[in-house]
Design a protein around this motif. Structure first.
Motif, mmCIF file in Angstrom:
data_model
loop_
_atom_site.group_PDB
_atom_site.id
_atom_site.type_symbol
_atom_site.label_atom_id
_atom_site.label_comp_id
_atom_site.label_asym_id
_atom_site.label_seq_id
_atom_site.Cartn_x
_atom_site.Cartn_y
_atom_site.Cartn_z
ATOM 1 N N THR A 1 34.308 -75.594 97.484
ATOM 2 C CA THR A 1 34.535 -76.276 96.208
ATOM 3 C C THR A 1 34.069 -75.560 94.961
ATOM 4 O OG1 THR A 1 34.266 -78.537 97.477
ATOM 5 C CG2 THR A 1 34.297 -78.491 95.114
ATOM 6 N N LEU A 2 32.953 -74.933 94.974
ATOM 7 C CA LEU A 2 32.493 -74.079 94.020
ATOM 8 C C LEU A 2 33.161 -72.756 93.532
ATOM 9 C CD1 LEU A 2 29.947 -73.484 91.907
ATOM 10 C CD2 LEU A 2 28.852 -72.399 93.575
ATOM 11 N N LEU A 3 33.531 -72.214 94.718
ATOM 12 C CA LEU A 3 34.439 -70.983 94.282
ATOM 13 C C LEU A 3 35.834 -71.372 93.810
ATOM 14 C CD1 LEU A 3 33.584 -68.925 97.767
ATOM 15 C CD2 LEU A 3 32.889 -68.402 95.380
ATOM 16 N N GLU A 4 36.274 -72.763 94.316
ATOM 17 C CA GLU A 4 37.838 -72.929 93.793
ATOM 18 C C GLU A 4 37.689 -73.332 92.220
ATOM 19 O OE1 GLU A 4 40.844 -75.109 96.038
ATOM 20 O OE2 GLU A 4 39.197 -75.617 97.591
ATOM 21 N N ILE A 5 36.439 -74.046 91.914
ATOM 22 C CA ILE A 5 36.370 -74.523 90.538
ATOM 23 C C ILE A 5 36.338 -73.320 89.601
ATOM 24 C CG2 ILE A 5 34.882 -75.837 88.933
ATOM 25 C CD1 ILE A 5 34.351 -77.753 91.168
ATOM 26 N N LYS A 6 35.393 -72.326 90.044
ATOM 27 C CA LYS A 6 34.971 -71.214 89.286
ATOM 28 C C LYS A 6 36.728 -70.245 89.004
ATOM 29 C CE LYS A 6 30.351 -70.762 89.627
ATOM 30 N NZ LYS A 6 29.320 -69.679 90.033
ATOM 31 N N CYS B 1 18.606 -96.752 80.577
ATOM 32 C CA CYS B 1 17.102 -96.536 81.084
ATOM 33 C C CYS B 1 16.958 -95.185 81.221
ATOM 34 C CB CYS B 1 16.751 -97.389 82.294
ATOM 35 S SG CYS B 1 17.557 -96.765 83.994
ATOM 36 N N GLN B 2 15.468 -94.807 81.567
ATOM 37 C CA GLN B 2 15.352 -93.560 81.940
ATOM 38 C C GLN B 2 15.802 -92.878 83.119
ATOM 39 O OE1 GLN B 2 10.846 -93.977 80.628
ATOM 40 N NE2 GLN B 2 11.065 -92.138 79.944
ATOM 41 N N LEU B 3 15.961 -93.763 84.083
ATOM 42 C CA LEU B 3 16.641 -93.293 85.591
ATOM 43 C C LEU B 3 17.932 -93.000 85.083
ATOM 44 C CD1 LEU B 3 15.354 -96.000 88.183
ATOM 45 C CD2 LEU B 3 15.059 -93.410 88.112
ATOM 46 N N ASN B 4 18.900 -93.673 84.205
ATOM 47 C CA ASN B 4 19.988 -93.083 83.636
ATOM 48 C C ASN B 4 19.822 -91.562 82.928
ATOM 49 O OD1 ASN B 4 21.785 -95.071 84.920
ATOM 50 N ND2 ASN B 4 22.794 -95.317 82.754
ATOM 51 N N ILE B 5 19.170 -91.516 82.322
ATOM 52 C CA ILE B 5 18.821 -90.244 81.469
ATOM 53 C C ILE B 5 18.708 -89.368 82.619
ATOM 54 C CG2 ILE B 5 17.446 -89.064 79.953
ATOM 55 C CD1 ILE B 5 19.027 -91.282 78.543
ATOM 56 N N SER B 6 17.838 -89.298 83.552
ATOM 57 C CA SER B 6 17.584 -88.632 84.674
ATOM 58 C C SER B 6 18.713 -88.139 85.435
ATOM 59 C CB SER B 6 16.472 -89.079 85.648
ATOM 60 O OG SER B 6 16.161 -88.335 86.757
ATOM 61 N N ASP B 7 19.635 -89.114 85.854
ATOM 62 C CA ASP B 7 20.986 -88.975 86.330
ATOM 63 C C ASP B 7 21.530 -88.226 85.489
ATOM 64 O OD1 ASP B 7 20.111 -90.533 88.541
ATOM 65 O OD2 ASP B 7 21.183 -92.303 88.010
ATOM 66 N N GLY B 8 21.791 -88.290 84.216
ATOM 67 C CA GLY B 8 22.705 -87.528 83.213
ATOM 68 C C GLY B 8 22.011 -86.112 83.289
ATOM 69 N N GLU B 9 20.750 -85.613 83.480
ATOM 70 C CA GLU B 9 20.118 -84.373 83.490
ATOM 71 C C GLU B 9 20.569 -83.796 85.216
ATOM 72 O OE1 GLU B 9 16.283 -84.645 81.283
ATOM 73 O OE2 GLU B 9 15.970 -84.693 83.278
ATOM 74 N N LYS B 10 20.906 -84.581 86.163
ATOM 75 C CA LYS B 10 21.240 -84.283 87.459
ATOM 76 C C LYS B 10 22.800 -83.598 87.035
ATOM 77 C CE LYS B 10 18.101 -86.772 89.965
ATOM 78 N NZ LYS B 10 18.090 -87.830 90.882
ATOM 79 N N ILE B 11 23.515 -84.677 86.595
ATOM 80 C CA ILE B 11 24.949 -84.215 86.156
ATOM 81 C C ILE B 11 25.091 -82.865 85.485
ATOM 82 C CG2 ILE B 11 27.036 -85.085 84.919
ATOM 83 C CD1 ILE B 11 26.457 -88.065 85.614
ATOM 84 N N LYS B 12 24.369 -82.977 84.464
ATOM 85 C CA LYS B 12 24.325 -81.405 83.784
ATOM 86 C C LYS B 12 23.936 -80.119 84.799
ATOM 87 C CE LYS B 12 23.618 -82.618 79.076
ATOM 88 N NZ LYS B 12 22.709 -82.329 77.733
ATOM 89 N N GLY B 13 22.924 -80.336 85.618
ATOM 90 C CA GLY B 13 22.582 -79.483 86.576
ATOM 91 C C GLY B 13 23.949 -79.126 87.353
ATOM 92 N N LEU B 14 24.570 -79.888 87.933
ATOM 93 C CA LEU B 14 25.609 -79.765 88.750
ATOM 94 C C LEU B 14 26.767 -78.813 88.069
ATOM 95 C CD1 LEU B 14 26.247 -83.224 90.595
ATOM 96 C CD2 LEU B 14 25.959 -81.103 91.827
ATOM 97 N N LEU B 15 26.867 -79.302 86.805
ATOM 98 C CA LEU B 15 28.160 -78.848 85.736
ATOM 99 C C LEU B 15 27.542 -77.339 85.467
ATOM 100 C CD1 LEU B 15 28.933 -81.649 83.450
ATOM 101 C CD2 LEU B 15 30.288 -80.900 85.596
ATOM 102 N N LYS B 16 26.389 -77.193 85.403
ATOM 103 C CA LYS B 16 25.841 -75.638 84.917
ATOM 104 C C LYS B 16 26.053 -74.941 86.233
ATOM 105 C CE LYS B 16 21.570 -73.206 83.749
ATOM 106 N NZ LYS B 16 20.091 -73.263 83.616
ATOM 107 N N LYS B 17 25.658 -75.227 87.331
ATOM 108 C CA LYS B 17 25.991 -74.565 88.590
ATOM 109 C C LYS B 17 27.366 -74.235 88.806
ATOM 110 C CE LYS B 17 24.265 -74.518 93.437
ATOM 111 N NZ LYS B 17 23.727 -75.171 94.671
ATOM 112 N N ILE B 18 28.155 -75.086 88.405
ATOM 113 C CA ILE B 18 29.817 -74.803 88.475
ATOM 114 C C ILE B 18 30.324 -73.771 87.368
ATOM 115 C CG2 ILE B 18 32.133 -75.729 88.119
ATOM 116 C CD1 ILE B 18 30.875 -78.590 89.075
#
Length: 453
Positions: free
Chosen positions: A5-10, A27-44
């Motif tokens: 999946t990663l290779l196809e997206i790139k 809430c702060q749990l949502n903020i933390s989830d948002g940081e994880k979403i950014k982490g996934l997108l950065k890796k892509i």
């Protein structure tokens, strides 16, 4: 994330890094989830922008605690129709607690054609697959299933270098009658303590000064595995990590605020001298209708034990004003507890009906003007207490983590003390991110004022 999946997206996005706009609500749990979403997108291969107009991908990470929060998101999503018209290649995704509700996900699919995918709270790790399908031309994708893999160990793009939120558990088993959280975040699921300790150790090694442990009810950490006193034990283990940092946590449920937890707070030098203990109402009758599973008397027993250890220990709380059919006597009981406990701060809300909860089915005969009047009275009572409370710090030294410039006083820095009190003092921006010893010289109702020692 699967390697294919990663290779196809790139391959599809090419050499130029596209821009992603990620906005988290709630809430702060949502903020933390948002940081994880950014982490996934950065890796892509995505970079990030704060300007949605320049984005190639927009993800709104939503909150469902109150219906007006959902209405606000729908308004924002509606306005993005114009962005999509100007830039047809724009991909729009909706994540978070709103989309964990099937009827909301279906509403988005049916009524907002500008949206390309929706993803639930425990399906964050599925975003790359949904994104790949969009890049291949699929018009709409959806995954709101509950997964055991809730991306607890996902790489995060953190918003701050010196403060970090660390979720230790997910979901909630309490089913308070006013709250939608158990329906959108699922049952309680605790992370392995070894993983939490490893994450915190890494954050501290990288210079993090404040660790905020997160959970809908951190006190019940480990109970889903049948572990007793797992949260106090975790605090003691984190306290042993080498480094100069402070440990905070939220939120605590009074029914699970054990003496072992309180003793741990006092005995661990890195755990903050502060406890946020949501009362919600001072009336035992209202608490029963809220399904809080403690009485006002039981709550005060916990407070009394804390005060026996330290009469000046910092307590804050949450309160709901105007819960269905709250009487004048019920409200007075809340005021009485505020005056007795003398919180340093309160976070108060006028009750608003939340569809999908038990309280929404209750008949409510309280006029809005009565609720508003009670709220004003509550805030005025607390304002007087806070002004008096904060005077106890005058002449004392407080250790403060400087975190921003003051919004009210030019040339001043703002930060939080060990007691979670806002402290403002004259200084320059080089102090931000550092611990500073401050002597308190004045007290306001919202903060204390000091000077650097």
């Amino acid at each position: 994330m699967e390697k294919d999946t990663l290779l196809e997206i790139k391959k599809l996005i090419g050499e130029k890094k596209p821009l992603a706009y990620v906005r988290s609500f709630g809430c702060q749990l949502n903020i933390s989830d948002g940081e994880k979403i950014k982490g996934l997108l950065k890796k892509i291969g995505y970079d990030f922008t704060e300007d949605e107009r320049s984005a190639d991908l927009i993800i709104l990470n939503t909150c469902a605690v109150r219906e007006n929060a959902e209405d606000r998101v729908f308004g924002i999503v509606g306005s993005m129709k114009k962005l999509k018209e100007l830039k047809p290649s724009l991909i729009i995704g909706i994540a978070g607690c709103m989309t964990a509700q099937e009827h909301i996900a279906e509403k988005i699919k049916k009524s907002y054609p500008q949206v390309n995918f929706v993803v639930g709270t425990s399906a964050i790790s599925c975003i790359p697959k949904l994104l790949l399908d969009c890049l291949k031309g699929q018009k709409f994708g959806m995954d709101i299933e509950e997964y055991d893999d809730f991306s607890a160990e996902a790489e995060q793009v953190r918003e701050c270098a010196f403060k970090a939120s660390v979720p230790i558990m997910f979901g909630c088993n309490n089913f308070c009658t006013y709250c939608i959280v158990p329906y959108v975040r699922g049952r309680e699921r605790s992370r392995n303590s070894e993983d939490i300790i490893s994450e915190v150790r890494g954050l501290v090694a990288n210079g993090c000064k404040e660790i905020m442990l997160l959970g809908q009810n951190v006190n019940s950490y480990g109970s889903d595995r049948g572990e007793k006193d797992a949260f106090p034990r975790l605090l003691r283990q984190l306290n042993e990590i080498d480094g100069d940092f402070i440990i905070r946590f939220m939120s605590s449920h009074p029914k699970d605020a054990s003496r072992e937890l309180i003793d741990t707070i006092f005995e661990c030098e890195k755990v903050a001298n502060h406890l946020h203990l949501p009362l919600q109402s001072g009336s035992s009758d209202v608490l029963e209708r809220m399904n809080r599973r403690y009485t006002a008397e039981k709550y005060l027993e916990t407070v009394n034990y804390i005060r026996s250890r330290d009469p000046e220990f910092s307590l804050t709380t949450d309160l709901i004003v105007g819960f269905p059919n709250e009487t004048d006597e019920d409200f007075q009981a809340t005021l009485d507890i505020i005056k007795r406990v003398r919180y340093d701060n309160i976070y108060s809300f006028i009750y608003s009906k939340r569809s999908g909860t038990k309280a929404a089915e209750m008949e409510d005969l309280i006029p809005d003007e009565v609720k508003s009047k009670r709220m004003r009275q509550l805030l005025e009572t607390q304002r007087e207490i806070s002004i008096d409370n904060y005077k106890r710090f005058i002449g004392k030294k407080m250790r403060v983590l400087a975190d921003d410039v003051s919004k009210k006083k030019k040339g001043f820095i703002s930060g939080k003390s060990n007691e979670f009190i806002i402290v403002e003092f004259e200084g320059d921006t080089s102090l931000i991110g550092q611990f500073v010893d401050v002597e308190i010289i004045d007290a306001m109702n919202w903060a204390v004022i000091g000077k650097i020692i």
